[in-house]
Design an enzyme around this catalytic site. Structure first.
Site, mmCIF file in Angstrom:
data_model
loop_
_atom_site.group_PDB
_atom_site.id
_atom_site.type_symbol
_atom_site.label_atom_id
_atom_site.label_comp_id
_atom_site.label_asym_id
_atom_site.label_seq_id
_atom_site.Cartn_x
_atom_site.Cartn_y
_atom_site.Cartn_z
ATOM 1 N N ASN A 1 1.360 3.456 -2.210
ATOM 2 C CA ASN A 1 1.000 4.602 -3.058
ATOM 3 C C ASN A 1 0.156 5.659 -2.351
ATOM 4 O OD1 ASN A 1 -1.063 2.277 -3.479
ATOM 5 N ND2 ASN A 1 -2.183 4.122 -4.014
ATOM 6 N N GLY B 1 1.509 4.624 3.885
ATOM 7 C CA GLY B 1 2.464 3.852 3.072
ATOM 8 C C GLY B 1 3.323 4.778 2.233
ATOM 9 N N GLY C 1 0.840 -1.207 0.000
ATOM 10 C CA GLY C 1 0.000 0.000 0.000
ATOM 11 C C GLY C 1 0.865 1.242 0.000
ATOM 12 N N TYR D 1 -13.663 -4.915 10.557
ATOM 13 C CA TYR D 1 -12.394 -4.158 10.494
ATOM 14 C C TYR D 1 -11.596 -4.443 11.770
ATOM 15 C CZ TYR D 1 -8.999 -0.337 10.286
ATOM 16 O OH TYR D 1 -7.820 0.384 10.266
ATOM 17 N N SER E 1 -4.128 -1.171 14.425
ATOM 18 C CA SER E 1 -4.907 0.021 14.771
ATOM 19 C C SER E 1 -5.264 -0.052 16.242
ATOM 20 C CB SER E 1 -6.197 0.021 13.941
ATOM 21 O OG SER E 1 -7.145 0.893 14.500
ATOM 22 N N GLY F 1 -1.413 7.550 1.599
ATOM 23 C CA GLY F 1 -1.478 7.704 3.047
ATOM 24 C C GLY F 1 -0.179 7.382 3.777
HETATM 25 N N1 LIG Z 1 -5.367 6.384 8.866
HETATM 26 C C1 LIG Z 1 -5.654 5.992 10.089
HETATM 27 O O1 LIG Z 1 -6.136 6.759 10.931
HETATM 28 C C2 LIG Z 1 -5.367 4.581 10.501
HETATM 29 C C3 LIG Z 1 -5.680 4.220 11.814
HETATM 30 C C4 LIG Z 1 -5.369 2.931 12.233
HETATM 31 C C5 LIG Z 1 -4.779 2.034 11.353
HETATM 32 N N2 LIG Z 1 -4.517 2.419 10.076
HETATM 33 C C6 LIG Z 1 -3.905 1.420 9.188
HETATM 34 O O2 LIG Z 1 -2.883 2.031 8.430
HETATM 35 C C7 LIG Z 1 -2.691 1.305 7.215
HETATM 36 C C8 LIG Z 1 -2.546 2.274 6.054
HETATM 37 O O3 LIG Z 1 -3.777 2.950 5.874
HETATM 38 P P1 LIG Z 1 -3.882 4.477 5.407
HETATM 39 O O4 LIG Z 1 -4.532 5.220 6.521
HETATM 40 O O5 LIG Z 1 -2.603 4.937 4.858
HETATM 41 O O6 LIG Z 1 -4.982 4.335 4.256
HETATM 42 P P2 LIG Z 1 -4.944 4.628 2.676
HETATM 43 O O7 LIG Z 1 -4.428 5.993 2.413
HETATM 44 O O8 LIG Z 1 -6.309 4.297 2.192
HETATM 45 O O9 LIG Z 1 -3.882 3.578 2.150
HETATM 46 C C9 LIG Z 1 -4.197 2.214 2.102
HETATM 47 C C10 LIG Z 1 -3.320 1.552 1.085
HETATM 48 O O10 LIG Z 1 -3.671 0.156 1.021
HETATM 49 C C11 LIG Z 1 -3.858 -0.173 -0.338
HETATM 50 N N3 LIG Z 1 -4.741 -1.318 -0.545
HETATM 51 C C12 LIG Z 1 -6.067 -1.418 -0.308
HETATM 52 N N4 LIG Z 1 -6.516 -2.608 -0.721
HETATM 53 C C13 LIG Z 1 -5.454 -3.271 -1.245
HETATM 54 C C14 LIG Z 1 -5.278 -4.525 -1.876
HETATM 55 N N5 LIG Z 1 -6.307 -5.342 -2.119
HETATM 56 N N6 LIG Z 1 -4.039 -4.889 -2.276
HETATM 57 C C15 LIG Z 1 -2.984 -4.057 -2.092
HETATM 58 N N7 LIG Z 1 -3.093 -2.833 -1.544
HETATM 59 C C16 LIG Z 1 -4.320 -2.455 -1.122
HETATM 60 C C17 LIG Z 1 -4.445 1.095 -0.953
HETATM 61 O O11 LIG Z 1 -4.380 1.040 -2.358
HETATM 62 P P3 LIG Z 1 -5.351 2.004 -3.247
HETATM 63 O O12 LIG Z 1 -4.783 3.390 -3.142
HETATM 64 O O13 LIG Z 1 -5.269 1.426 -4.607
HETATM 65 O O14 LIG Z 1 -6.726 1.927 -2.638
HETATM 66 C C18 LIG Z 1 -3.520 2.114 -0.331
HETATM 67 O O15 LIG Z 1 -2.291 2.148 -0.998
HETATM 68 C C19 LIG Z 1 -3.874 0.346 7.120
HETATM 69 O O16 LIG Z 1 -3.456 -0.945 7.484
HETATM 70 C C20 LIG Z 1 -4.864 0.884 8.136
HETATM 71 O O17 LIG Z 1 -5.683 -0.130 8.680
HETATM 72 C C21 LIG Z 1 -4.789 3.675 9.622
#
Ligand SMILES: NC(=O)c1ccc[n+]([C@@H]2O[C@H](COP(=O)([O-])OP(=O)(O)OC[C@H]3O[C@@H](n4cnc5c(N)ncnc54)[C@H](OP(=O)(O)O)[C@@H]3O)[C@@H](O)[C@H]2O)c1
Length: 314
Positions: free
Chosen positions: A35, A39, A33, A183, A158, A37
């Protein structure tokens, strides 16, 4: 001083930021992931410190655009985009077979609260992407990881793992799916997996470290890509109070790079209710340490993903 899940004492540096990342020249990092947030911020920060970054994305155009944005800021960045769809285990195996060397694997990708959807193999999407795909990826990469330099696996969970329960009788939500409940189940699975991986690696004499991290609350695409309707609107509003993705990425960057990190530890933000702030050691839900639960999840994950770590339990 702070406490590891196993009860040892340790400390994270107060006010630690991405500029404190040790030199990463010569190290290869895989970020799922990559690309978007957290990641993307993780890839950017590691590339700035000289790491070779393999940015795994399920959409190559988005991955290439993200890599380009890093190169625009860090002209000599070594960033490569590769295709990985965690919702299709066949692509997980293909991706893993393309990796010749890796020092750090960051299991970061995730999806939150979509309507009930099934993966290519028929598994509930949040369990499939957030847990099972990463479980399989780690299993496939273990042989390469063990030859890495101070190798680490960082799994991103999380604070919502604390609301989680493993529905072994209905893992895929066929009977009673709730978006938030499943989730939390997937994020609890991340923690149970990370801790069990730590124990099994040690038991079997591996030096690969397994470390957990969570970002607190960071405004990213997570809150708009899965949720719909009122939940999506509410998150759009609450995102105004959240920290940005670069801050949210700090705990996983600390877990991936800081020299005092030990296998079995869990890093999150040091602010109120672990919602925002700088990296510090945090504690998992007590139930996440349950060895029986861990064995059950491990067995079912090996079966459903068709992979095996070949690591005996203690
Ligand atoms: N943001 C928060 O407040 C928060 C809080 C707790 C935990 N987290 C955890 O942090 C991690 C990163 O999340 P984020 O907040 O950065 O969200 P994000 O910006 O939505 O990034 C999520 C990434 O995962 C990718 N992804 C989704 N489905 C996938 C699949 N089938 N195969 C491969 N990649 C996939 C997305 O690709 P696309 O761009 O193509 O959709 C994107 O690159 C997650 O594990 C999330 O549970 C986040």
């Amino acid at each position: 001083m702070s406490t590891t899940p196993e009860g040892d004492q340790g400390a994270a540096a107060p006010g630690w930021t991405a500029t404190d990342i040790p030199d990463q020249v010569g190290r290869t990092v895989v970020v799922t992931g990559g690309n978007s947030g957290l990641g993307l911020e993780t890839c950017r920060a590691l590339a700035k410190r000289g790491a070779r970054v393999i940015l795994a994305a399920r959409d190559l155009d988005k991955g290439d655009a993200a890599a380009e944005s890093i190169r625009a800021e860090v002209p000599d960045a070594e960033v490569e985009t590769r295709f990985l769809d965690l919702a299709d285990l066949s692509t997980v195996a293909e991706f893993a077979s393309s990796i010749e060397s890796v020092d750090v694997l960051i299991n970061n990708a995730g999806v939150m609260m979509p309507p009930r959807t099934l993966s290519a193999q028929g598994h509930e999407l949040q369990f499939a992407v957030n847990h099972l795909g990463h479980f399989a990826l780690t299993a496939h990469l273990l042989d390469v990881l063990k030859d890495g330099d101070a190798p680490r696996v960082v799994t991103v969970s999380s604070f919502l793992h604390k609301r989680g329960r493993m529905h072994f009788d209905d893992l895929h939500g066929e009977h009673k799916y709730t978006r938030a409940g499943y989730y939390s189940q997937s994020k609890l699975a991340n923690v149970v997996f990370g801790l069990e991986l730590h124990r099994r690696l040690r038991t079997n004499g591996f030096t690969v470290a397994s470390v957990l991290a969570h970002p607190g609350y960071a405004a990213t695409n997570l809150q708009s890509s899965g949720p719909t309707g009122v939940a999506k609107l509410a998150m759009k509003l609450s995102n105004r109070l959240a920290q940005d993705a670069a801050m949210g990425a700090l705990p996983q960057l600390y877990a991936a790079t800081a020299q005092d990190v030990e296998s079995g530890q869990f890093y999150g933000p040091n602010g109120r209710k672990e919602q925002k702030g700088y990296p510090t050691l945090v504690q998992p839900l007590e139930a996440a340490r349950d060895r029986e639960l861990a064995k059950r999840l491990w067995d079912v994950s090996e079966e459903l993903s068709g992979t095996s770590f070949g690591l005996a339990a203690r």
